[in-house]
Design a protein around this motif. Structure first.
Motif, PDB file in Angstrom:
ATOM      1  N   THR A 143       3.219   6.831  -7.181  1.00 18.09           N
ATOM      2  CA  THR A 143       1.899   7.938  -7.710  1.00 18.09           C
ATOM      3  C   THR A 143       2.509   8.902  -7.427  1.00 18.09           C
ATOM      4  O   THR A 143       2.821  10.011  -7.527  1.00 18.09           O
ATOM      5  CB  THR A 143       0.343   8.344  -6.668  1.00 18.09           C
ATOM      6  OG1 THR A 143       0.070   6.265  -6.785  1.00 18.09           O
ATOM      7  CG2 THR A 143      -0.156   9.427  -7.053  1.00 18.09           C
TER       8      THR A 143
ATOM      9  N   ASP B 248       1.094   1.466 -13.980  1.00 20.49           N
ATOM     10  CA  ASP B 248      -0.353   2.138 -13.561  1.00 20.49           C
ATOM     11  C   ASP B 248       0.223   1.066 -11.710  1.00 20.49           C
ATOM     12  O   ASP B 248       0.593   0.325 -11.413  1.00 20.49           O
ATOM     13  CB  ASP B 248      -1.128   0.890 -13.707  1.00 20.49           C
ATOM     14  CG  ASP B 248      -2.988   1.189 -12.787  1.00 20.49           C
ATOM     15  OD1 ASP B 248      -2.321   1.895 -11.768  1.00 20.49           O
ATOM     16  OD2 ASP B 248      -3.871   0.640 -13.160  1.00 20.49           O
ATOM     17  N   CYS B 249       0.325   2.334 -10.875  1.00 17.65           N
ATOM     18  CA  CYS B 249       0.504   1.969  -9.318  1.00 17.65           C
ATOM     19  C   CYS B 249      -0.119   1.157  -8.787  1.00 17.65           C
ATOM     20  O   CYS B 249       0.072   0.984  -7.410  1.00 17.65           O
ATOM     21  CB  CYS B 249       0.779   3.140  -8.555  1.00 17.65           C
ATOM     22  SG  CYS B 249       2.161   4.365  -9.162  1.00 17.65           S
ATOM     23  N   THR B 250      -1.470   1.200  -9.155  1.00 20.99           N
ATOM     24  CA  THR B 250      -2.625   0.680  -8.887  1.00 20.99           C
ATOM     25  C   THR B 250      -2.346  -1.813  -8.974  1.00 20.99           C
ATOM     26  O   THR B 250      -2.863  -1.789  -7.853  1.00 20.99           O
ATOM     27  CB  THR B 250      -4.478  -0.035  -8.938  1.00 20.99           C
ATOM     28  OG1 THR B 250      -4.669   0.030  -9.984  1.00 20.99           O
ATOM     29  CG2 THR B 250      -4.245   1.831  -8.672  1.00 20.99           C
TER      30      THR B 250
ATOM     31  N   LEU C 132      -0.611  -3.139  -5.039  1.00 24.59           N
ATOM     32  CA  LEU C 132      -1.513  -4.135  -4.635  1.00 24.59           C
ATOM     33  C   LEU C 132      -1.548  -5.023  -4.719  1.00 24.59           C
ATOM     34  O   LEU C 132      -1.995  -6.053  -5.101  1.00 24.59           O
ATOM     35  CB  LEU C 132      -2.465  -3.224  -4.623  1.00 24.59           C
ATOM     36  CG  LEU C 132      -2.377  -1.525  -4.135  1.00 24.59           C
ATOM     37  CD1 LEU C 132      -4.103  -0.974  -4.505  1.00 24.59           C
ATOM     38  CD2 LEU C 132      -1.804  -1.688  -2.573  1.00 24.59           C
TER      39      LEU C 132
ATOM     40  N   SER D  94       2.221   1.278  -3.316  1.00 23.56           N
ATOM     41  CA  SER D  94       1.728   1.866  -4.687  1.00 23.56           C
ATOM     42  C   SER D  94       1.645   3.841  -4.319  1.00 23.56           C
ATOM     43  O   SER D  94       1.411   4.869  -4.949  1.00 23.56           O
ATOM     44  CB  SER D  94       0.131   1.783  -4.402  1.00 23.56           C
ATOM     45  OG  SER D  94      -0.431   2.580  -5.261  1.00 23.56           O
ATOM     46  N   SER D  95       1.367   4.529  -2.719  1.00 19.88           N
ATOM     47  CA  SER D  95       1.390   5.552  -2.619  1.00 19.88           C
ATOM     48  C   SER D  95       2.283   6.324  -3.274  1.00 19.88           C
ATOM     49  O   SER D  95       2.797   6.929  -3.980  1.00 19.88           O
ATOM     50  CB  SER D  95       1.444   5.426  -1.648  1.00 19.88           C
ATOM     51  OG  SER D  95       0.950   7.728  -1.070  1.00 19.88           O
TER      52      SER D  95
ATOM     53  N   GLU E 252       0.654  -0.981  -0.081  1.00 15.18           N
ATOM     54  CA  GLU E 252      -0.050  -0.047   0.383  1.00 15.18           C
ATOM     55  C   GLU E 252       0.778   1.239  -0.410  1.00 15.18           C
ATOM     56  O   GLU E 252       0.529   2.270  -0.524  1.00 15.18           O
ATOM     57  CB  GLU E 252      -0.708   0.344   1.072  1.00 15.18           C
ATOM     58  CG  GLU E 252      -2.249  -1.142   1.210  1.00 15.18           C
ATOM     59  CD  GLU E 252      -1.394  -2.634   1.701  1.00 15.18           C
ATOM     60  OE1 GLU E 252      -0.524  -2.317   2.674  1.00 15.18           O
ATOM     61  OE2 GLU E 252      -2.607  -3.143   1.064  1.00 15.18           O
TER      62      GLU E 252
END
Length: 112
Positions: free
Chosen positions: A70, A107-109, A112, A66-67, A63
C-alpha cells in the motif's frame, strides 16, 4: 548512576524491539529508492542496493508486505516516467521470487 544506566538500557531495548517488528513507510520507500533508475529506464539493470532492498521487503511477514504494498503503490503514483513492464520485471531482474505481480492495479489485501 546505576539507576539511570538501567533505564537507558531498557529504553534502548524497547526501541530496538519495536523497530524490528516492521518497517515504517518511509523506511520501505528508502529500501526501494535505489530501484528508481531501473524502473524509469535510466539503467539497464537494477543495482545491488535495489535488489537488497526489494529482498528485504519480500522477506517481511504477509501483514507487513501488505502494508508495504500500500505504501509503495502510493509512493509510485508520484514518480514520473515509471515503466510498468520494468516494475513487474523487477523481482526477476533481481533473481527474487515474488508470488504476485507488482502493479498499480494489484489489491494489496490479497497478500494476506
Amino acid at each position: 548512576m546505576m539507576f539511570v544506566s538501567f533505564f537507558t538500557i531498557l529504553f534502548v531495548s524497547v526501541i530496538a524491539t519495536e523497530a524490528s517488528n516492521g518497517l515504517t513507510c518511509e523506511q520501505e520507500k528508502a529500501l526501494v529508492m535505489p530501484c528508481s533508475d531501473f524502473v524509469t529506464k535510466k539503467t539497464v539493470e537494477p543495482s545491488t542496493l535495489c535488489c537488497k532492498g526489494l529482498n528485504q521487503i519480500i522477506s517481511l511477514t504477509p501483514e507487513e508486505k501488505s502494508s508495504a504494498c500500500t505504501c509503495l503503490k502510493e509512493a509510485a503514483s508520484h514518480i514520473p516516467n515509471l515503466d510498468k513492464d520494468r516494475i513487474n520485471h523487477l523481482p526477476k531482474a533481481c533473481k527474487l521470487n515474488l508470488d504476485y505481480p507488482i502493479s498499480n492495479d494489484f489489491d494489496c489485501t490479497l497478500i494476506l
